[in-house]
Design a protein around this motif. Structure first.
Motif, PDB file in Angstrom:
ATOM      1  N   ASP A 135       0.811  -1.215   0.000  1.00 14.26           N
ATOM      2  CA  ASP A 135       0.000   0.000   0.000  1.00 14.26           C
ATOM      3  C   ASP A 135       0.849   1.272   0.000  1.00 14.26           C
ATOM      4  O   ASP A 135       0.306   2.377   0.014  1.00 14.26           O
ATOM      5  N   ASP A 137       2.648   4.352  -1.235  1.00  8.68           N
ATOM      6  CA  ASP A 137       2.453   5.211  -2.400  1.00  8.68           C
ATOM      7  C   ASP A 137       3.712   6.036  -2.630  1.00  8.68           C
ATOM      8  O   ASP A 137       3.970   7.007  -1.918  1.00  8.68           O
ATOM      9  N   LYS A 140       3.740   9.876  -2.836  1.00  6.28           N
ATOM     10  CA  LYS A 140       3.659  10.693  -1.625  1.00  6.28           C
ATOM     11  C   LYS A 140       5.029  10.864  -0.969  1.00  6.28           C
ATOM     12  O   LYS A 140       5.134  11.483   0.084  1.00  6.28           O
TER      13      LYS A 140
END
Length: 188
Positions: A135, A137, A140
């Motif tokens: 998960d 990212d 970011k």
């Protein structure tokens, strides 16, 4: 031209390895070899003292590191005469003065790894990190100054940027990568 700390031993093997990488970098970037003043220290603490600091908080955060400075200066705190990552910054500063720091660290990691480990080692660690963190990212975490490390050795933003540089070279060629370096200071 090497300047060696009196607290370390000079390594001819590392110098020869660095010379080979400089030849490769000169060919890749299309730049004649140039004189580099390489200051070889044993630690980041010694690097900061060489730069004139009595104290700087970064002098104790890692056991390796260094700087590429104006006037073709490399200051290495890796206890080594080999620091291709920082040498790459000398090339990029000459050719692409407006390069985004994200891509500057990416291409330096692509050629010279980061810390004590080469790019292939770092890429395997990134693959493991992304497998263990599905998960996560990456979009970011594009700030190369973010202290985001995997297993205390792999700076995730540096390695993600290196992978991106590698992909651009493989898919479009180095000319496209150079275009990215020249055209703008944002990641977009």
């Amino acid at each position: 031209k090497y300047y060696i700390s009196p607290t370390k031993n000079f390594s001819h093997d590392e110098v020869e390895r660095q010379k080979a990488d400089i030849k490769l970098l000169s060919e890749f970037f299309g730049v004649e070899k140039f004189l580099i003043f390489y200051y070889s220290a044993v630690s980041p603490e010694e690097v900061f003292k060489l730069k004139g600091f009595d104290y700087h908080p970064m002098m104790y955060t890692s056991d390796s590191g260094g700087f590429a400075e104006d006037y073709n200066i490399i200051i290495s705190g890796n206890n080594s005469e080999y620091y291709t990552h920082e040498v790459v910054h000398l090339y990029t500063s000459k050719l692409f003065p407006g390069i985004n720091s994200y891509f500057d660290e990416g291409i330096a990691t692509y050629f010279g790894g980061s810390g004590k480990f080469d790019y292939q080692w770092q890429k395997e660690k990134l693959k493991k990190f992304l497998t263990e963190n599905p998960d996560f990212d990456v979009l970011k975490h594009l700030n190369v100054y973010e202290r985001l490390y995997f297993e205390k050795e792999t700076p995730v933003p540096y390695v993600v940027s290196a992978v991106l540089c590698e992909m651009i070279i493989a898919k479009f060629g180095k000319e496209k990568l150079f275009s990215v370096f020249k055209n703008g200071t944002s990641l977009e």
